[in-house]
Design a protein around this motif. Structure first.
Motif, short mmCIF file in Angstrom:
data_model
loop_
_atom_site.label_atom_id
_atom_site.label_comp_id
_atom_site.label_asym_id
_atom_site.label_seq_id
_atom_site.Cartn_x
_atom_site.Cartn_y
_atom_site.Cartn_z
N PRO A 4 14.17 14.93 -26.32
CA PRO A 4 13.19 14.14 -25.92
C PRO A 4 12.16 13.64 -26.85
O PRO A 4 11.31 12.63 -26.95
CB PRO A 4 12.61 14.59 -24.75
CG PRO A 4 13.29 15.55 -24.28
CD PRO A 4 14.13 16.10 -25.30
N VAL A 5 11.88 14.62 -27.93
CA VAL A 5 10.80 14.40 -29.02
C VAL A 5 11.06 14.01 -30.36
O VAL A 5 10.36 14.14 -31.02
CB VAL A 5 9.82 15.78 -28.89
CG1 VAL A 5 9.08 15.94 -27.37
CG2 VAL A 5 10.63 16.72 -29.36
N VAL A 6 12.31 13.86 -30.41
CA VAL A 6 13.04 13.55 -31.86
C VAL A 6 13.10 12.00 -31.75
O VAL A 6 13.65 11.31 -30.98
CB VAL A 6 14.27 14.05 -32.11
CG1 VAL A 6 14.87 13.63 -33.23
CG2 VAL A 6 14.20 15.59 -32.02
N GLY A 7 12.56 11.18 -32.84
CA GLY A 7 12.67 9.88 -32.90
C GLY A 7 14.01 9.34 -33.22
O GLY A 7 14.90 10.06 -33.66
N GLU A 8 14.11 8.00 -33.48
CA GLU A 8 15.43 7.54 -34.04
C GLU A 8 15.65 7.84 -35.44
O GLU A 8 16.86 7.76 -36.07
CB GLU A 8 15.40 5.77 -33.68
CG GLU A 8 15.47 5.43 -32.47
CD GLU A 8 14.23 5.68 -31.40
OE1 GLU A 8 13.13 5.93 -32.28
OE2 GLU A 8 14.39 5.70 -30.17
N ASP A 9 14.48 7.99 -36.20
CA ASP A 9 14.59 8.61 -37.79
C ASP A 9 15.06 9.80 -37.72
O ASP A 9 14.98 10.37 -39.06
CB ASP A 9 13.35 7.88 -38.24
CG ASP A 9 12.28 8.92 -38.07
OD1 ASP A 9 12.40 9.44 -36.94
OD2 ASP A 9 11.14 8.63 -38.63
N GLY A 10 15.20 10.78 -36.75
CA GLY A 10 15.63 12.17 -37.04
C GLY A 10 14.48 12.96 -37.16
O GLY A 10 14.60 14.16 -37.46
N ARG A 11 13.15 12.48 -36.97
CA ARG A 11 12.06 13.45 -37.17
C ARG A 11 11.40 13.63 -35.78
O ARG A 11 11.44 12.91 -34.80
CB ARG A 11 10.98 12.73 -38.19
CG ARG A 11 11.53 12.64 -39.59
CD ARG A 11 10.64 11.92 -40.27
NE ARG A 11 11.07 11.71 -41.56
CZ ARG A 11 11.83 10.64 -42.37
NH1 ARG A 11 12.16 9.70 -41.28
NH2 ARG A 11 12.25 10.59 -43.65
N LEU A 12 10.72 14.74 -35.64
CA LEU A 12 9.91 14.87 -34.64
C LEU A 12 8.78 13.94 -34.41
O LEU A 12 8.07 13.66 -35.18
CB LEU A 12 9.29 16.46 -34.62
CG LEU A 12 10.30 17.46 -34.49
CD1 LEU A 12 9.71 18.86 -34.35
CD2 LEU A 12 11.12 17.37 -33.32
N SER A 13 8.49 13.40 -33.14
CA SER A 13 7.29 12.57 -33.17
C SER A 13 6.16 13.15 -32.33
O SER A 13 6.16 13.62 -31.39
CB SER A 13 8.03 11.41 -32.14
OG SER A 13 6.66 10.51 -31.73
N ALA A 14 5.02 13.08 -33.00
CA ALA A 14 4.10 13.67 -32.43
C ALA A 14 3.70 12.98 -31.14
O ALA A 14 3.13 13.46 -30.11
CB ALA A 14 2.65 13.52 -33.40
N GLY A 15 3.53 11.66 -31.12
CA GLY A 15 3.28 10.83 -29.85
C GLY A 15 4.21 11.35 -28.57
O GLY A 15 3.57 11.76 -27.46
N ARG A 16 5.53 11.50 -28.90
CA ARG A 16 6.34 11.96 -27.73
C ARG A 16 6.15 13.26 -27.52
O ARG A 16 6.39 13.86 -26.25
CB ARG A 16 7.88 11.77 -28.31
CG ARG A 16 8.48 10.32 -28.74
CD ARG A 16 9.70 10.25 -28.73
NE ARG A 16 10.10 8.95 -29.08
CZ ARG A 16 11.50 8.44 -29.30
NH1 ARG A 16 12.62 9.60 -29.21
NH2 ARG A 16 11.60 7.42 -29.55
N ALA A 17 5.77 14.19 -28.55
CA ALA A 17 5.33 15.58 -28.15
C ALA A 17 4.38 15.71 -27.32
O ALA A 17 4.25 16.61 -26.15
CB ALA A 17 5.47 16.37 -29.27
N VAL A 18 3.33 14.99 -27.47
CA VAL A 18 2.22 15.27 -26.85
C VAL A 18 2.42 14.65 -25.22
O VAL A 18 1.88 15.40 -24.44
CB VAL A 18 0.99 14.41 -27.33
CG1 VAL A 18 -0.27 14.04 -26.40
CG2 VAL A 18 0.49 14.85 -28.60
N ALA A 19 2.92 13.53 -24.98
CA ALA A 19 3.24 12.81 -23.94
C ALA A 19 4.43 13.96 -22.95
O ALA A 19 4.04 14.18 -21.89
CB ALA A 19 4.00 11.66 -23.94
N VAL A 20 5.17 14.56 -23.73
CA VAL A 20 6.14 15.36 -22.89
C VAL A 20 5.28 16.55 -22.30
O VAL A 20 5.44 17.26 -21.55
CB VAL A 20 7.46 15.90 -23.79
CG1 VAL A 20 8.12 17.01 -23.41
CG2 VAL A 20 8.19 14.66 -23.83
N ALA A 21 4.54 17.17 -23.47
CA ALA A 21 3.68 18.36 -22.90
C ALA A 21 2.92 18.15 -21.75
O ALA A 21 2.72 18.93 -20.98
CB ALA A 21 2.93 18.76 -24.25
#
Length: 442
Positions: free
Chosen positions: A163-180
């Motif tokens: 859920p926190v990996v973006g379409e470019d294959g990198r971890l997304s800070a925004g998604r990680a904060v939202a999931v946490a």
């Protein structure tokens, strides 16, 4: 007409420890995705030695060594083939990471459960075991079970990282904060539900039901309470969705160039696509982590209430999320050609640009962040009229002098008709610059 630009000849050997970093003014580093892993270190070192050997001017075949232009193209073609081979190996090795990683997430979940058990057990030594502690452990077990199931369902995409990996294959800070934030809120609700089910007596149940209210006026909660937490979670969720929409729109419109990473890394949360520290992401991660820790402490101190955030903290999270979103609006950009000049060799005449001449294109954004690896540099193209000219790789010790983010050199092909023609730069990510009018004389 001169066709070379001081390009070193030949193959050879350089220091085995040399790495692909920028060397000298304008040199572009040649770090290869996956090169730091054990399986890829030997091929990457071989590539580095070969590149540095070319840069040292050793051994081009005699058939092309007499011509600077021909030797430059031969060197570029050889390095391009080697870079493509190395990238294919790195991609094959990187494709195995999801299957190996999802099992590790299970170990992390188990370690978290064990740590919670120790904390709850140690805090119960004095006051004794309570129903609230039982509810906390049951909620943790149920949450861990749900997370383990999610990891198994997404095992082909890295387990809990999916859920926190973006379409470019990198971890997304925004998604990680939202999931946490969502995990904290879900655990808090589950804990209160179980505590309500285990409560003994109507007074205890009424107290727990009061804890589900918005005000959160208990000691230590401060103004805002659960409403402040909900507002903060809404802000970070909106920032994550907004950032994704902005990036997708800018990619479609050509206003942003992104290249896919070989695999996600923990550093992605605090760095940009090129691996440099990103102040915007760092401040967002720090503020969000502090707010979540504040809410978690509130849950531990007053388990009969939803964790609360003061409105001041919620406002700080909102501002941090807004800054994070605003950065997505201005990051990167389309390549821009500012000027084109004829490359003049020492002793050469000052003349207009003709076919066969080398021209130096000056501008910005020719090598976007994350596209510094050799196989990405080899994909940079200059379109002169209807002719596509692949920018030759020019090696220097530790990297490449051509192309760079602000300057690249290409020959004008003989197929280009004299007269006024358009020149455009196409990056490795596919973004194309606005046309630049170039005059070519007979």
């Amino acid at each position: 007409m001169p066709t070379g630009s001081g390009v070193p000849h030949g193959t050879g050997s350089a220091s085995a420890g040399s790495r692909a970093t920028a060397a000298g003014s304008g040199a572009t580093g040649a770090a290869v995705p996956g090169a730091e892993t054990g399986s890829d270190s030997a091929p990457a070192s071989d590539f580095d030695r070969r590149r540095d050997g070319f840069a040292a001017g050793e051994g081009v075949p005699a058939g092309v060594a007499h011509s600077p232009g021909a030797s430059r193209q031969w060197v570029s073609d050889e390095l391009t083939r080697s870079a493509d081979t190395l990238a294919a190996r790195a991609a094959a090795a990187g494709g195995t990471w999801p299957a190996a990683l999802w099992r590790r997430t299970l170990y992390v979940i188990g370690a978290g459960l064990l740590a919670l058990l120790l904390v709850v057990g140690l805090t119960a030594l004095g006051p004794g075991w309570t129903r609230a502690r039982t509810a906390a452990l049951l909620a943790a077990v149920l949450t861990a079970g749900l997370l383990a199931g999610a990891a198994w369902l997404n095992r082909a995409r890295g387990g809990l990282l999916a859920p926190v990996v973006g379409e470019d294959g990198r971890l997304s800070a925004g998604r990680a904060v939202a999931v946490a934030g969502a995990l904290l809120a879900g655990y808090a609700l589950l804990h209160l539900a179980l505590a309500l089910a285990l409560a003994d007596g109507s007074a205890a149940r009424d107290r727990l039901l009061d804890g589900l209210g918005w005000s959160g006026t208990g000691p230590g909660t401060g103004a805002g309470g659960a409403a402040g937490l909900v507002a903060a979670l809404a802000d970070v969720r909106a920032a994550a969705r907004g950032a994704r929409a902005v990036v997708a729109y800018r990619l479609r419109s050509g206003g942003l160039t992104k290249t896919r990473a070989a695999r996600p890394r923990a550093a992605d949360l605090l760095t940009d696509d090129a691996g440099r520290a990103a102040a915007v992401d760092i401040q967002y991660a720090v503020v969000a982590a502090a707010a979540l820790l504040f809410a978690l402490v509130q849950l531990g101190r007053r388990p009969e209430q939803l964790p609360g955030l003061p409105w001041g903290v919620a406002a700080l999270v909102a501002v941090s999320a807004a800054v994070h979103l605003a950065a997505r609006l201005v990051d990167g950009g389309r390549p821009a050609v500012l000027s084109v000049v004829r490359v003049r060799e020492p002793g050469d005449l000052h003349t207009a640009i003709r076919t066969g001449d080398d021209v130096e294109v000056r501008g910005t954004g020719f090598v976007p962040a994350g596209a510094e690896s050799p196989e990405q540099l080899a994909r940079v193209v200059v379109r002169i009229g209807a002719v596509h000219v692949h920018v030759p790789l020019v090696p220097v010790a530790g990297g490449f002098a051509n192309p760079t983010a602000t300057r690249l050199t290409v020959p004008v092909p003989v197929d280009v008709e004299p007269g006024r023609t358009e020149l455009r730069v196409v990056t490795a990510g596919g973004a194309e610059s606005a046309p630049y009018l170039l005059d070519i004389v007979d």
